[in-house]
Design an enzyme around this catalytic site. Sequence first.
Site, short mmCIF file in Angstrom:
data_model
loop_
_atom_site.label_atom_id
_atom_site.label_comp_id
_atom_site.label_asym_id
_atom_site.label_seq_id
_atom_site.Cartn_x
_atom_site.Cartn_y
_atom_site.Cartn_z
N ARG A 225 -15.75 -28.89 -25.11
CA ARG A 225 -15.07 -28.64 -26.38
C ARG A 225 -15.80 -29.43 -27.47
NH1 ARG A 225 -13.14 -24.89 -24.17
NH2 ARG A 225 -10.94 -24.44 -23.76
N HIS A 273 -19.93 -20.61 -28.11
CA HIS A 273 -18.86 -20.80 -27.12
C HIS A 273 -18.92 -19.66 -26.09
CE1 HIS A 273 -14.68 -22.78 -26.47
NE2 HIS A 273 -15.12 -22.24 -25.33
P1 NAP Z 1 -11.03 -29.33 -14.06
O1 NAP Z 1 -11.25 -28.63 -12.75
O2 NAP Z 1 -9.66 -29.70 -14.43
O3 NAP Z 1 -11.95 -30.65 -14.03
C1 NAP Z 1 -11.84 -31.63 -14.98
C2 NAP Z 1 -12.68 -32.84 -14.57
O4 NAP Z 1 -12.68 -33.77 -15.64
C3 NAP Z 1 -12.12 -33.57 -13.34
O5 NAP Z 1 -13.17 -34.00 -12.51
C4 NAP Z 1 -11.41 -34.77 -13.97
O6 NAP Z 1 -11.33 -35.92 -13.13
C5 NAP Z 1 -12.32 -35.06 -15.14
N1 NAP Z 1 -11.61 -35.82 -16.17
C6 NAP Z 1 -10.50 -35.50 -16.88
N2 NAP Z 1 -10.13 -36.48 -17.72
C7 NAP Z 1 -11.03 -37.49 -17.53
C8 NAP Z 1 -11.18 -38.79 -18.08
N3 NAP Z 1 -10.32 -39.28 -18.99
N4 NAP Z 1 -12.21 -39.54 -17.65
C9 NAP Z 1 -13.08 -39.09 -16.71
N5 NAP Z 1 -12.99 -37.85 -16.15
C10 NAP Z 1 -11.98 -37.07 -16.56
O7 NAP Z 1 -11.63 -28.46 -15.25
P2 NAP Z 1 -12.73 -27.31 -15.20
O8 NAP Z 1 -12.16 -26.05 -14.70
O9 NAP Z 1 -13.93 -27.84 -14.52
O10 NAP Z 1 -13.01 -27.12 -16.77
C11 NAP Z 1 -13.45 -28.16 -17.59
C12 NAP Z 1 -13.48 -27.76 -19.05
O11 NAP Z 1 -14.55 -26.86 -19.32
C13 NAP Z 1 -12.27 -26.99 -19.57
O12 NAP Z 1 -11.18 -27.85 -19.81
C14 NAP Z 1 -12.80 -26.37 -20.84
O13 NAP Z 1 -12.61 -27.25 -21.93
C15 NAP Z 1 -14.30 -26.25 -20.57
N6 NAP Z 1 -14.73 -24.82 -20.51
C16 NAP Z 1 -15.68 -24.40 -21.40
C17 NAP Z 1 -16.12 -23.10 -21.34
C18 NAP Z 1 -17.20 -22.60 -22.27
O14 NAP Z 1 -17.48 -21.41 -22.28
N7 NAP Z 1 -17.83 -23.45 -23.04
C19 NAP Z 1 -15.61 -22.22 -20.38
C20 NAP Z 1 -14.67 -22.70 -19.49
C21 NAP Z 1 -14.22 -24.00 -19.56
P3 NAP Z 1 -10.51 -35.90 -11.74
O15 NAP Z 1 -11.36 -35.04 -10.81
O16 NAP Z 1 -10.48 -37.30 -11.33
O17 NAP Z 1 -9.19 -35.28 -12.04
C1 GLV Z 2 -13.18 -21.51 -22.41
O1 GLV Z 2 -13.61 -22.29 -23.20
C2 GLV Z 2 -12.17 -21.81 -21.44
O2 GLV Z 2 -11.57 -22.90 -21.53
O3 GLV Z 2 -11.95 -20.99 -20.54
#
Ligand code: NAP
Ligand code: GLV
Length: 313
Positions: A225, A273
């Site tokens: 983000r 994005h």
């Molecule tokens: P997820 O499975 O919930 O993983 C989040 C990770 O971040 C976990 O390893 C978590 O730690 C860690 N984390 C959270 N808060 C933290 C903190 N304060 N300090 C250190 N580590 C922390 O999420 P995901 O599915 O991988 O997605 C991640 C993000 O990608 C989404 O929230 C979204 O913003 C972004 N995204 C972007 C796009 C794009 O097109 N640009 C598309 C999809 C998603 P733990 O493992 O210890 O819980």
């Molecule tokens: C895209 O940014 C998502 O969070 O799926």
Amino acid sequence: MNISFCCTNVNPKAWLAELSAALPEHDIAVWNEQDPDSNPPADAAIVWSPPQAFFDQQPQLKVAFNIGAGVDALLQKTLPTALSIIRLDDAGMSVQMAEYVVQAVVRYFRELPTYEQDMREGEWSFKRPRERGDFTVGIMGLGVLGQRVAKALQHFEYPVAGWSLSPKTLDGVTTFAGDAQLPQFLQACSAVVCVLPLTPATRHILQRSNLMHLRAGAYLINVSRGEHMVEADVLALLNSGHLAGATLDVFTTEPLPPEHPFRHHANVTCTPHAAARTLRGESVTQIATKFKQWAAGTPAQQLSGCVDRARGY
Ligand code: NAP
Ligand code: GLV
């Protein structure tokens, strides 16, 4: 059951057709903001960045399925207290994210931007190959997307480090956890990838005081983000050379304004994005499967992708 569909910047027609085909025994309707009384009271919702009015007018909602991975926009709303939020759990996004990050890392490691510039200027010159073992790629966030990114980078034999909230053991990844280990993690990185959820704890984490821990001439890849960055700090560090380049998919203001310096900086690559798009077919299948489990009595907290509202992701 009635299901209310409210997804900003999404054409509802194709979604409704596919959702209705996947859940034929349920009534799915697009939420009508202009005529709230016409909306049948729904138990469940399918949402992407809905307006506050959506929740104000539907306090009875029990569960909301988010058609994205990130729930930051949703959690900034005032939500019904008992509302459960289920986010997309991969649904075809992790492979896209891995692809996007690997192309950015490979471009930097192999110095392709410099070669491309040299060729435009009529040059034909070679750089001394970098030491792969000395080019650690750090991943901030080791969740669904971060772990897939780590695997993809390991395929190309980059040393991979990862940082998460809770400690983790991952094959071949040097892991760090919590705020106390953030400086140590960053100090190891020649490139850092941000794939964290946006929460109060991670907002502005990509700020000068943290980024200064990176090796001089490091690269930043932000695919989570825009608000993870203090954009002015990132620009200043690019201008000073502490950051040699940045690949940015997300911005504090989206769409990124045409005059924004990121768009025009020689060492910044921007995309709109688009690193990991929501894929309708896979998302509908995942949401329909989870909805059926929930409708059959599985508590929302037991569904994969159930958000911990207090934690923020
Ligand atoms: P997820 O499975 O919930 O993983 C989040 C990770 O971040 C976990 O390893 C978590 O730690 C860690 N984390 C959270 N808060 C933290 C903190 N304060 N300090 C250190 N580590 C922390 O999420 P995901 O599915 O991988 O997605 C991640 C993000 O990608 C989404 O929230 C979204 O913003 C972004 N995204 C972007 C796009 C794009 O097109 N640009 C598309 C999809 C998603 P733990 O493992 O210890 O819980
Ligand atoms: C895209 O940014 C998502 O969070 O799926």
